[in-house]
Design a protein around this motif. Structure first.
Motif, PDB file in Angstrom:
ATOM      1  N   LEU A 288      -8.595  26.280 -26.139  1.00  0.00           N
ATOM      2  CA  LEU A 288      -9.510  27.408 -25.938  1.00  0.00           C
ATOM      3  C   LEU A 288     -10.740  27.302 -26.830  1.00  0.00           C
ATOM      4  N   TYR A 289     -10.533  26.845 -28.057  1.00  0.00           N
ATOM      5  CA  TYR A 289     -11.647  26.646 -28.989  1.00  0.00           C
ATOM      6  C   TYR A 289     -12.628  25.610 -28.432  1.00  0.00           C
ATOM      7  N   GLY A 290     -12.093  24.512 -27.908  1.00  0.00           N
ATOM      8  CA  GLY A 290     -12.956  23.494 -27.310  1.00  0.00           C
ATOM      9  C   GLY A 290     -13.710  24.015 -26.096  1.00  0.00           C
ATOM     10  N   GLN A 291     -13.037  24.832 -25.282  1.00  0.00           N
ATOM     11  CA  GLN A 291     -13.712  25.422 -24.120  1.00  0.00           C
ATOM     12  C   GLN A 291     -14.834  26.357 -24.563  1.00  0.00           C
ATOM     13  N   GLY A 292     -14.585  27.121 -25.630  1.00  0.00           N
ATOM     14  CA  GLY A 292     -15.615  28.017 -26.146  1.00  0.00           C
ATOM     15  C   GLY A 292     -16.841  27.266 -26.612  1.00  0.00           C
ATOM     16  N   ARG A 293     -16.627  26.168 -27.314  1.00  0.00           N
ATOM     17  CA  ARG A 293     -17.757  25.358 -27.781  1.00  0.00           C
ATOM     18  C   ARG A 293     -18.555  24.792 -26.611  1.00  0.00           C
ATOM     19  N   ALA A 294     -17.832  24.329 -25.585  1.00  0.00           N
ATOM     20  CA  ALA A 294     -18.519  23.767 -24.415  1.00  0.00           C
ATOM     21  C   ALA A 294     -19.342  24.832 -23.699  1.00  0.00           C
TER      22      ALA A 294
ATOM     23  N   ASN B  32     -23.587  29.637 -21.866  1.00  0.00           N
ATOM     24  CA  ASN B  32     -22.789  30.691 -21.229  1.00  0.00           C
ATOM     25  C   ASN B  32     -22.119  31.543 -22.308  1.00  0.00           C
ATOM     26  N   ARG B  33     -22.894  32.425 -22.912  1.00  0.00           N
ATOM     27  CA  ARG B  33     -22.399  33.133 -24.096  1.00  0.00           C
ATOM     28  C   ARG B  33     -21.245  34.081 -23.798  1.00  0.00           C
TER      29      ARG B  33
ATOM     30  N   ARG C  56     -17.639  32.432 -32.977  1.00  0.00           N
ATOM     31  CA  ARG C  56     -17.525  33.706 -32.264  1.00  0.00           C
ATOM     32  C   ARG C  56     -18.603  34.680 -32.734  1.00  0.00           C
ATOM     33  N   ILE C  57     -18.813  34.758 -34.042  1.00  0.00           N
ATOM     34  CA  ILE C  57     -19.839  35.653 -34.597  1.00  0.00           C
ATOM     35  C   ILE C  57     -21.225  35.226 -34.127  1.00  0.00           C
ATOM     36  N   GLU C  58     -21.487  33.936 -34.195  1.00  0.00           N
ATOM     37  CA  GLU C  58     -22.785  33.423 -33.752  1.00  0.00           C
ATOM     38  C   GLU C  58     -23.037  33.759 -32.287  1.00  0.00           C
ATOM     39  N   THR C  59     -22.006  33.607 -31.464  1.00  0.00           N
ATOM     40  CA  THR C  59     -22.126  33.912 -30.035  1.00  0.00           C
ATOM     41  C   THR C  59     -22.368  35.402 -29.810  1.00  0.00           C
ATOM     42  N   ALA C  60     -21.586  36.247 -30.492  1.00  0.00           N
ATOM     43  CA  ALA C  60     -21.735  37.692 -30.318  1.00  0.00           C
ATOM     44  C   ALA C  60     -23.093  38.182 -30.811  1.00  0.00           C
ATOM     45  N   MET C  61     -23.604  37.602 -31.880  1.00  0.00           N
ATOM     46  CA  MET C  61     -24.928  37.989 -32.368  1.00  0.00           C
ATOM     47  C   MET C  61     -26.011  37.574 -31.375  1.00  0.00           C
ATOM     48  N   GLY C  62     -25.797  36.423 -30.733  1.00  0.00           N
ATOM     49  CA  GLY C  62     -26.742  35.987 -29.705  1.00  0.00           C
ATOM     50  C   GLY C  62     -26.768  36.924 -28.520  1.00  0.00           C
TER      51      GLY C  62
END
Length: 262
Positions: A119-125, A131-132, A178-184
């Motif tokens: 799941l972590y790898g999928q999130g990074r991809a 696709n935030r 996750r934080i970086e994505t949510a802030m974006g």
């Protein structure tokens, strides 16, 4: 989103206390050396763990003359225990005997660490693809598998402790992404409680402190943001005798100068 492990009948969890599961039933292996054996096989799942490495972990450099045969006995009893408690069909063959040692071979979804890594790898991809929203879902699902510190109830030898630190670092990196994505996505206000929890857990992580300060500032809480800067400066001085990083100081100057929070 349902986690990768939720539909599996039996397997292992190490992202928190060590346990096996079968349906809703939970089993914690008996005996400290058997627990360490299973834990080490699990953190190195799919790899061959040499007998010498198992001996080092179980006896911390002072093995008895019978160490190798004792490891074999522990493996035999562990196999029996897992088949009895978690189901013979699900556990048969899950611990493979190799020429130089043993290997845990969980099926897809049987090990929470495998599910987290996937799941972590999928999130990074998804994050790299821009696709935030989807990336955030994947990171949330990955982090939702954690129930506490890695192998929280296992007394770890040197070998196992090193692997546990590596896995904890992956968790921290997933939290950061996750934080970086949510802030974006502009979710600054809802991140503040989570960031306060994280800086309390990781008081020397300046990146997380910076995100808390930035989230407070972007939420219109300028005074709270400056107080958060003074808090991290005090922690760094008290614990390490250091001043905040250049990034943190620039963030403070930006807020003091009345810089835009947008």
């Amino acid at each position: 989103m349902m986690s990768d492990i939720s539909g599996v009948k039996a397997g292992f969890r190490i992202l928190g206390p060590l346990e096996g599961f079968s349906g809703s039933a939970v089993h914690r292996p008996r005996g400290p050396k058997v627990r360490n054996l299973l834990a080490l096989l699990a953190v190195r799942a799919h790899d061959i763990v040499e007998v010498d490495t198992l001996v080092e972990e179980l006896w911390d450099g002072s093995p008895p003359s019978t160490a190798v045969s004792t490891v074999r006995t522990h493996v035999y009893h562990l196999r029996q225990e897992l088949e009895r408690e978690l189901g013979a069909e699900a556990m048969r063959g899950v611990i493979a005997t190799e020429a130089t040692g043993y290997s845990l071979r969980p099926a897809p979804g049987q090990l929470d660490l495998d599910a987290f890594t996937r799941l972590y790898g999928q999130g990074r991809a998804e994050m790299r693809a821009g696709n935030r929203e989807t990336a955030l879902e994947r990171f949330d699902a990955a982090l939702g598998l954690w129930r506490g510190r890695t192998l929280a109830d296992v007394t770890q030898g040197r070998v196992l402790a090193g692997h546990a630190v590596r896995i904890e670092e992956l968790r921290v990196r997933a939290q950061e992404l996750r934080i970086e994505t949510a802030m974006g996505l502009g979710r600054h206000r809802e991140l503040v409680p989570e960031l306060r929890r994280l800086v309390a857990t990781h008081p020397l992580n300046e990146w997380m402190h910076a995100r808390l300060i930035d989230a407070l500032h972007r939420s219109g809480r300028r005074g709270d943001a400056l107080r958060a800067f003074h808090d991290v400066r005090a922690v760094l001085d008290r614990e390490l005798g250091l001043e905040p990083s250049e990034d943190l100081r620039q963030l403070q100057h930006h807020i003091l100068a009345g810089g835009s929070a947008a």
